[in-house]
Design a protein around this motif. Structure first.
Motif, PDB file in Angstrom:
ATOM      1  N   GLY A   1      67.374   1.784   2.051  1.00  0.00           N
ATOM      2  CA  GLY A   1      66.292   1.083   1.357  1.00  0.00           C
ATOM      3  C   GLY A   1      65.125   1.969   0.991  1.00  0.00           C
ATOM      4  N   ALA A   2      65.364   3.301   0.929  1.00  0.00           N
ATOM      5  CA  ALA A   2      64.255   4.209   0.623  1.00  0.00           C
ATOM      6  C   ALA A   2      64.124   4.447  -0.878  1.00  0.00           C
ATOM      7  N   SER A   3      65.128   3.996  -1.627  1.00  0.00           N
ATOM      8  CA  SER A   3      65.143   4.283  -3.063  1.00  0.00           C
ATOM      9  C   SER A   3      64.426   3.168  -3.830  1.00  0.00           C
ATOM     10  N   VAL A   4      64.801   3.014  -5.089  1.00  0.00           N
ATOM     11  CA  VAL A   4      63.995   2.161  -5.961  1.00  0.00           C
ATOM     12  C   VAL A   4      64.694   0.857  -6.364  1.00  0.00           C
ATOM     13  N   GLY A   5      65.879   0.571  -5.756  1.00  0.00           N
ATOM     14  CA  GLY A   5      66.601  -0.645  -6.125  1.00  0.00           C
ATOM     15  C   GLY A   5      65.825  -1.901  -5.727  1.00  0.00           C
ATOM     16  N   ALA A   6      66.196  -3.022  -6.352  1.00  0.00           N
ATOM     17  CA  ALA A   6      65.479  -4.274  -6.096  1.00  0.00           C
ATOM     18  C   ALA A   6      65.598  -4.688  -4.632  1.00  0.00           C
ATOM     19  N   HIS A   7      66.654  -4.233  -3.944  1.00  0.00           N
ATOM     20  CA  HIS A   7      66.844  -4.622  -2.547  1.00  0.00           C
ATOM     21  C   HIS A   7      66.436  -3.517  -1.572  1.00  0.00           C
ATOM     22  N   ASP A   8      65.820  -2.452  -2.088  1.00  0.00           N
ATOM     23  CA  ASP A   8      65.422  -1.342  -1.212  1.00  0.00           C
ATOM     24  C   ASP A   8      64.115  -1.691  -0.511  1.00  0.00           C
ATOM     25  N   ILE A   9      64.257  -2.541   0.513  1.00  0.00           N
ATOM     26  CA  ILE A   9      63.053  -3.143   1.098  1.00  0.00           C
ATOM     27  C   ILE A   9      62.214  -2.177   1.919  1.00  0.00           C
ATOM     28  N   SER A  10      62.830  -1.139   2.492  1.00  0.00           N
ATOM     29  CA  SER A  10      62.004  -0.224   3.299  1.00  0.00           C
ATOM     30  C   SER A  10      60.878   0.305   2.430  1.00  0.00           C
ATOM     31  N   ASN A  11      61.245   0.772   1.243  1.00  0.00           N
ATOM     32  CA  ASN A  11      60.258   1.319   0.320  1.00  0.00           C
ATOM     33  C   ASN A  11      59.197   0.255  -0.014  1.00  0.00           C
ATOM     34  N   TYR A  12      59.646  -0.932  -0.410  1.00  0.00           N
ATOM     35  CA  TYR A  12      58.672  -1.938  -0.850  1.00  0.00           C
ATOM     36  C   TYR A  12      57.757  -2.387   0.283  1.00  0.00           C
ATOM     37  N   VAL A  13      58.346  -2.605   1.463  1.00  0.00           N
ATOM     38  CA  VAL A  13      57.539  -3.132   2.580  1.00  0.00           C
ATOM     39  C   VAL A  13      56.573  -2.068   3.089  1.00  0.00           C
ATOM     40  N   LEU A  14      57.097  -0.882   3.383  1.00  0.00           N
ATOM     41  CA  LEU A  14      56.263   0.114   4.067  1.00  0.00           C
ATOM     42  C   LEU A  14      55.205   0.701   3.145  1.00  0.00           C
ATOM     43  N   SER A  15      55.551   0.866   1.861  1.00  0.00           N
ATOM     44  CA  SER A  15      54.537   1.482   0.994  1.00  0.00           C
ATOM     45  C   SER A  15      53.432   0.488   0.649  1.00  0.00           C
ATOM     46  N   ALA A  16      53.642  -0.807   0.953  1.00  0.00           N
ATOM     47  CA  ALA A  16      52.575  -1.787   0.690  1.00  0.00           C
ATOM     48  C   ALA A  16      51.569  -1.835   1.844  1.00  0.00           C
ATOM     49  N   TRP A  17      51.943  -1.241   2.994  1.00  0.00           N
ATOM     50  CA  TRP A  17      51.032  -1.315   4.148  1.00  0.00           C
ATOM     51  C   TRP A  17      49.802  -0.449   3.917  1.00  0.00           C
ATOM     52  N   GLN A  18      48.652  -0.998   4.269  1.00  0.00           N
ATOM     53  CA  GLN A  18      47.404  -0.249   4.141  1.00  0.00           C
ATOM     54  C   GLN A  18      47.186   0.537   5.424  1.00  0.00           C
ATOM     55  N   HIS A  19      46.480   1.614   5.311  1.00  0.00           N
ATOM     56  CA  HIS A  19      46.091   2.375   6.504  1.00  0.00           C
ATOM     57  C   HIS A  19      44.627   2.709   6.355  1.00  0.00           C
ATOM     58  N   GLU A  20      43.886   2.708   7.491  1.00  0.00           N
ATOM     59  CA  GLU A  20      42.446   3.034   7.423  1.00  0.00           C
ATOM     60  C   GLU A  20      42.225   4.330   6.655  1.00  0.00           C
ATOM     61  N   ASP A  21      43.063   5.322   6.971  1.00  0.00           N
ATOM     62  CA  ASP A  21      42.977   6.603   6.264  1.00  0.00           C
ATOM     63  C   ASP A  21      44.154   6.663   5.295  1.00  0.00           C
TER      64      ASP A  21
ATOM     65  N   ASP B   1      45.415   8.866   3.577  1.00  0.00           N
ATOM     66  CA  ASP B   1      46.274  10.050   3.689  1.00  0.00           C
ATOM     67  C   ASP B   1      47.370   9.857   4.732  1.00  0.00           C
ATOM     68  N   GLN B   2      47.144   8.886   5.644  1.00  0.00           N
ATOM     69  CA  GLN B   2      48.120   8.686   6.723  1.00  0.00           C
ATOM     70  C   GLN B   2      49.117   7.559   6.406  1.00  0.00           C
ATOM     71  N   ALA B   3      48.886   6.855   5.308  1.00  0.00           N
ATOM     72  CA  ALA B   3      49.743   5.713   4.978  1.00  0.00           C
ATOM     73  C   ALA B   3      51.177   6.174   4.699  1.00  0.00           C
ATOM     74  N   ILE B   4      52.118   5.242   4.876  1.00  0.00           N
ATOM     75  CA  ILE B   4      53.524   5.581   4.590  1.00  0.00           C
ATOM     76  C   ILE B   4      53.700   5.638   3.071  1.00  0.00           C
ATOM     77  N   THR B   5      54.173   6.808   2.611  1.00  0.00           N
ATOM     78  CA  THR B   5      54.393   6.951   1.173  1.00  0.00           C
ATOM     79  C   THR B   5      55.845   7.364   0.930  1.00  0.00           C
ATOM     80  N   PHE B   6      56.335   7.029  -0.231  1.00  0.00           N
ATOM     81  CA  PHE B   6      57.712   7.371  -0.621  1.00  0.00           C
ATOM     82  C   PHE B   6      57.669   8.330  -1.796  1.00  0.00           C
ATOM     83  N   THR B   7      58.498   9.373  -1.722  1.00  0.00           N
ATOM     84  CA  THR B   7      58.540  10.350  -2.812  1.00  0.00           C
ATOM     85  C   THR B   7      59.962  10.866  -2.940  1.00  0.00           C
ATOM     86  N   ASN B   8      60.239  11.473  -4.071  1.00  0.00           N
ATOM     87  CA  ASN B   8      61.471  12.238  -4.194  1.00  0.00           C
ATOM     88  C   ASN B   8      61.164  13.670  -3.772  1.00  0.00           C
TER      89      ASN B   8
END
Ligand SMILES: Nc1nc2c(c(=O)[nH]1)N[C@H]1C(S)=C(S)[C@@H](COP(=O)(O)OP(=O)(O)OC[C@H]3O[C@@H](n4cnc5c(N)ncnc54)[C@H](O)[C@@H]3O)O[C@H]1N2
Ligand code: MOO
Length: 401
Positions: free
Chosen positions: A249-269, A271-278
């Protein structure tokens, strides 16, 4: 956007922190990392010792001829002994050399092996001084460093530390890690498969890697492709573990929930937030990393099994090593390829290979979904982005699996 393998690893190493230090019995330390130097508590050998079964003799005023065997000294002999000129001591390998003795001559020089040792020995010539004596502290001296802080403890270290007289060591606390496999298609390995299902092989692969590297896979959870389930699972685990590793679920498919869920989480800083990249690697291109809201490091790896293997070696093992306060140690060596290798430029390619005792590597089919091919591999060849062809018989860097 694409980032380099080095930039991704450097962000990971910036965000993970070393774990606290604790003392454990040596018997529990295999695979852990020393957080403090281990020093020898004793000289080793503790005294001059015989390196052969034979006869110890004093060379003072020595003349060839027949001399009496006045004592027998076996390994474990507790009484300090001494011999004078004209005396011989029968001595066993590992036994303390008696004071006054200058050399040890193997018994074969005088007679065949026997349990009935003779009362006297005939020397036909003057023996050479200093033969077959292991000198006190030749291995280590009390107070010397046996293994420095940062050492990843393998069986040879455990033996050396025990030899130096120590039975507990300080280590960085063993990282506790939750392993989460995402995907509706996954079932426990061994379960009869219905159409559309596959065995979850990533969780066992990740858990085994963690164990081998001294971390503890405390949880192995399969989560369906549902944002609520994933959020709920992570919320439950993030306070009880030192790290979380997800696969799938790290990719960009409609069911790739890890990416969608984790990258939506806010972090106080941010720079520390979970980000997805190639990342400029293949396999293993889509990668997520950052800290959960509770500050727990989260690796979100792609689902393809060979991509997981590569990601573990490139990004997880170095991060764990920092948590464990590990000093860098060589993980790559150079091998010679048996066959031509062609890979497109621009990406770092990692190719499964079977490497023999002479460091010759036969590349294996390495598409990221070929999970069972991993069984034939002992190494991962690295073909850098600057080249597109490695001819047979040429050297290439290899990570040992
Ligand atoms: N349109 C695009 N599609 C894909 C891209 C892309 O850039 N654009 N990237 C491809 C690459 S490269 C990879 S790698 C994969 C990564 O996909 P995900 O991380 O989203 O992984 P899934 O789709 O969930 O699974 C991929 C593959 O792996 C199998 N899988 C997943 N989990 C397990 C497990 N625990 N054990 C065994 N096998 C597992 C899964 O069934 C899929 O076959 O995306 C490409 N697509
Ligand atoms: O990067 Mo993906 O892992 O090639 O298949």
């Amino acid at each position: 956007m694409m980032i380099t393998q080095e930039a991704h690893l450097s962000r990971i190493l910036h965000l993970v922190s070393p774990l606290p230090v604790t003392e454990v019995p040596l018997s529990e330390a295999l695979g852990q990392t020393l957080a403090a130097n281990v020093t020898a508590t004793v000289d080793l050998p503790p005294w001059d010792a015989a390196a052969m079964d034979g006869y110890a003799v004093s060379l003072k005023d020595f003349a060839p001829g027949t001399l009496p065997v006045t004592k027998t000294i076996a390994a474990g002999h507790k009484q300090p002994e001494s011999i004078g000129p004209g005396e011989v001591a029968a001595i066993m390998t590992g036994a303390p050399v008696p004071q006054g003795a200058d050399t040890v001559i193997p018994l074969e020089k005088f007679h065949s092996p026997t349990q009935d040792l003779p009362d006297e020995i005939t020397f036909e010539d003057v023996p050479q001084a200093g033969l077959n004596i292991r000198r006190r502290a030749e291995d280590t001296r009390a107070g010397e460093i046996v293994a420095p802080a940062g050492t990843w403890l393998r069986p040879n270290h455990i033996g050396a530390i025990a030899a130096a007289g120590t039975d507990t060591v300080f280590i960085a606390r063993q990282p506790k890690v939750a392993v989460i496999s995402t995907g509706n298609e996954l079932v426990a390995p061994g379960t009869p498969l219905e159409h559309g299902q596959i065995p979850d092989s990533n969780a066992p692969l990740v858990a085994a890697t963690l164990r081998k590297r001294g971390a503890e896979p405390t949880h192995q959870v399969r989560v369906r492709d549902s944002a609520e389930s994933l959020e709920h699972t992570i919320a439950q685990l993030e306070h009880t573990v030192d790290a979380i590793i997800l696969t799938g679920g790290a990719s960009v498919g409609a069911h790739d929930i890890s990416n969608y869920v984790l990258s939506a989480w806010q972090h106080e800083d941010p720079d520390q937030a979970i980000t997805f990249t190639n990342v400029n690697i293949r396999p293993g291109r889509p990668q997520g990393f950052g800290l959960s809201p509770a500050g727990t490091p989260v690796w979100s790896l792609p689902g393809n099994p060979v991509a997981v293997l590569v990601s573990l070696h490139l990004f997880v093992i170095p991060g764990l090593a920092k948590m464990q306060r590990q000093a860098p140690h060589p993980r790559k060596h150079t091998v010679v390829v048996n066959d031509d290798l062609h890979t497109p430029r621009e990406l770092n390619y990692y190719v499964l290979a079977s490497v023999d005792d002479d460091d010759r590597a036969t590349p294996l089919p390495s598409n990221s979904h070929l999970a069972v091919k991993m069984a034939q591999a002992t190494g991962l060849l690295h073909i850098p982005p600057t080249v597109d062809h490695i001819p047979a018989e040429h050297p290439v860097e290899c990570l040992t699996l």
